[in-house]
Enzyme design. Structure first.
Site, PDB file in Angstrom:
ATOM      1  N   VAL A  29      -1.737 -28.284   7.068  1.00 16.10           N
ATOM      2  CA  VAL A  29      -0.302 -28.258   6.741  1.00 16.10           C
ATOM      3  C   VAL A  29      -0.132 -28.539   5.257  1.00 16.10           C
ATOM      4  O   VAL A  29      -0.547 -29.604   4.770  1.00 16.10           O
ATOM      5  CB  VAL A  29       0.476 -29.313   7.560  1.00 16.10           C
ATOM      6  CG1 VAL A  29       1.974 -29.244   7.254  1.00 16.10           C
ATOM      7  CG2 VAL A  29       0.233 -29.139   9.051  1.00 16.10           C
ATOM      8  N   ALA A  32       2.618 -31.458   3.034  1.00 14.42           N
ATOM      9  CA  ALA A  32       2.579 -32.421   4.142  1.00 14.42           C
ATOM     10  C   ALA A  32       3.071 -33.809   3.750  1.00 14.42           C
ATOM     11  O   ALA A  32       3.255 -34.670   4.603  1.00 14.42           O
ATOM     12  CB  ALA A  32       1.149 -32.521   4.683  1.00 14.42           C
ATOM     13  N   SER A  34       5.954 -34.678   2.591  1.00 12.68           N
ATOM     14  CA  SER A  34       7.412 -34.862   2.562  1.00 12.68           C
ATOM     15  C   SER A  34       8.093 -33.929   3.568  1.00 12.68           C
ATOM     16  O   SER A  34       7.510 -32.936   4.016  1.00 12.68           O
ATOM     17  CB  SER A  34       7.904 -34.548   1.138  1.00 12.68           C
ATOM     18  OG  SER A  34       9.289 -34.730   1.019  1.00 12.68           O
ATOM     19  N   GLY A  35       9.329 -34.277   3.878  1.00  8.87           N
ATOM     20  CA  GLY A  35      10.258 -33.394   4.580  1.00  8.87           C
ATOM     21  C   GLY A  35       9.702 -32.640   5.780  1.00  8.87           C
ATOM     22  O   GLY A  35       9.170 -33.233   6.719  1.00  8.87           O
ATOM     23  N   SER A 164      12.908 -19.105   4.165  1.00 10.62           N
ATOM     24  CA  SER A 164      14.233 -19.730   4.150  1.00 10.62           C
ATOM     25  C   SER A 164      15.261 -18.654   4.492  1.00 10.62           C
ATOM     26  O   SER A 164      15.065 -17.480   4.158  1.00 10.62           O
ATOM     27  CB  SER A 164      14.557 -20.285   2.758  1.00 10.62           C
ATOM     28  OG  SER A 164      15.927 -20.630   2.681  1.00 10.62           O
ATOM     29  N   TYR A 177      14.358 -18.857  -6.230  1.00 10.37           N
ATOM     30  CA  TYR A 177      14.013 -19.361  -4.890  1.00 10.37           C
ATOM     31  C   TYR A 177      14.250 -18.282  -3.824  1.00 10.37           C
ATOM     32  O   TYR A 177      13.394 -18.044  -2.960  1.00 10.37           O
ATOM     33  CB  TYR A 177      14.867 -20.600  -4.613  1.00 10.37           C
ATOM     34  CG  TYR A 177      14.575 -21.289  -3.305  1.00 10.37           C
ATOM     35  CD1 TYR A 177      13.471 -22.135  -3.178  1.00 10.37           C
ATOM     36  CD2 TYR A 177      15.402 -21.116  -2.199  1.00 10.37           C
ATOM     37  CE1 TYR A 177      13.208 -22.783  -1.979  1.00 10.37           C
ATOM     38  CE2 TYR A 177      15.145 -21.759  -0.999  1.00 10.37           C
ATOM     39  CZ  TYR A 177      14.054 -22.594  -0.886  1.00 10.37           C
ATOM     40  OH  TYR A 177      13.786 -23.233   0.294  1.00 10.37           O
TER      41      TYR A 177
END
Ligand code: NAP
Length: 269
Positions: A29, A32, A34-35, A164, A177
């Site tokens: 991962v 990994a 954070s969040g 996203s 982004y």
């Protein structure tokens, strides 16, 4: 009146039997520390995976593996890597292979950054940096891990790339982004086509507005405006994104590849 009780207990049994969806698997991962990445580590460890927690910030990755439930005889391990560097990612995959004596057959690419600015004012470096981490970084992990899996003849692997919803909708102040995340969706669909015959599934999860350190910096007034547009009328929790990653990573999604799963509380393109 007896029937609903039977149905309820039947489903309860199914849910209880669902523990261990990733038993015996190694899950790499990124992001990994954070969040969403940290929540993915927790959910995957809960389901029996041994976690390779990867972050630019090794202390944060270490903090993530502290307190994760143990995965049989294998222990979780923290790794430092910069996903935007091919050398760093190659070294990472070798180090994970050596640490676990096997390659990961689950990978979740959650490392990501924002560097917002209106397009008319966006410095070239901000555009390049966000593309380098979010898009190229995701590409490098997909390519490096898939090459290793193919060369060892390992099948049954699953890669989940965190894109996203902004990659589909666009967003003011996020030209870099949004472009990076649209790129992740295209990368995912292409990787799925190229790797399907080699026994590797590749899917994307498209989170909406999720409560993490990335969104903590957004002013409350802006958060309230965005939240009012979400049909479920609240921000998502990292665990809710992680559960979608778990499903796609697991064999329960064995016929799903090239998908872009929106986890947005109903906010859509
Ligand atoms: P976060 O809390 O900021 O976590 C991102 C993690 O990635 C951080 O630990 C960060 O480390 C790490 N990272 C940054 N650059 C890296 C690099 N070059 N190599 C390795 N690790 C790196 O953000 P998040 O909200 O959990 O976001 C996770 C993913 O979900 C991102 O891809 C993000 O774009 C996506 N996403 C988030 C939302 C949202 O609303 N939160 C919505 C849609 C999509 P440092 O702290 O050291 O920089």
């Amino acid at each position: 009146m007896g029937k609903p009780v039977f149905i309820n207990s039947y489903y309860t049994c199914q849910i209880m039997a669902a523990t261990g969806m990733l038993a015996g698997r190694i899950a790499l991962v990124t992001g990994a520390g954070s969040g969403i990445g940290r929540a993915v580590c927790r959910v995957m460890a809960r389901e029996g995976a041994a976690v390779a927690a990867v972050d630019l910030n090794q202390e944060a990755a270490h903090a993530t593996i502290q307190g994760l439930p143990t995965a049989g005889s294998m222990s979780h391990q923290a790794f430092c890597a910069d996903v935007s560097s091919g050398g760093s990612v190659s070294e990472l995959v070798q180090n994970v292979r050596a640490a676990f004596s096997a390659l990961p057959t689950v990978a979740v690419n959650s490392a990501g950054i924002t560097q917002d600015a209106f397009m008319l004012k966006m410095p070239e470096e901000r555009f390049d940096k966000v593309i380098a981490v979010n898009l190229k970084g995701t590409f490098l992990v997909n390519q490096t891990l898939a090459r290793a899996l193919v060369s060892e003849g390992i099948t049954g692997a699953s890669i989940v790339n965190i894109a996203s919803i902004v990659g589909k909708t666009g967003n003011i102040g996020q030209a870099n982004y949004a472009a990076s995340k649209a790129g992740v969706i295209g990368l995912t669909k292409t990787a799925a086509m190229e790797l399907g015959r080699k026994g590797i599934r590749v899917n994307a999860v498209l989170p909406g507005f999720t409560e993490t350190p990335m969104t903590d910096v957004i002013p409350e007034k802006v958060k309230a405006t965005v939240t009012s547009l979400i049909p479920l009328n609240r921000m998502g929790q990292p665990e809710e994104i992680a559960e979608a990653c778990l499903f796609l990573a697991s064999d329960r999604a064995s016929y799903i590849t090239g998908a872009a799963l929106e986890v947005t509380g109903g906010l859509s393109a």
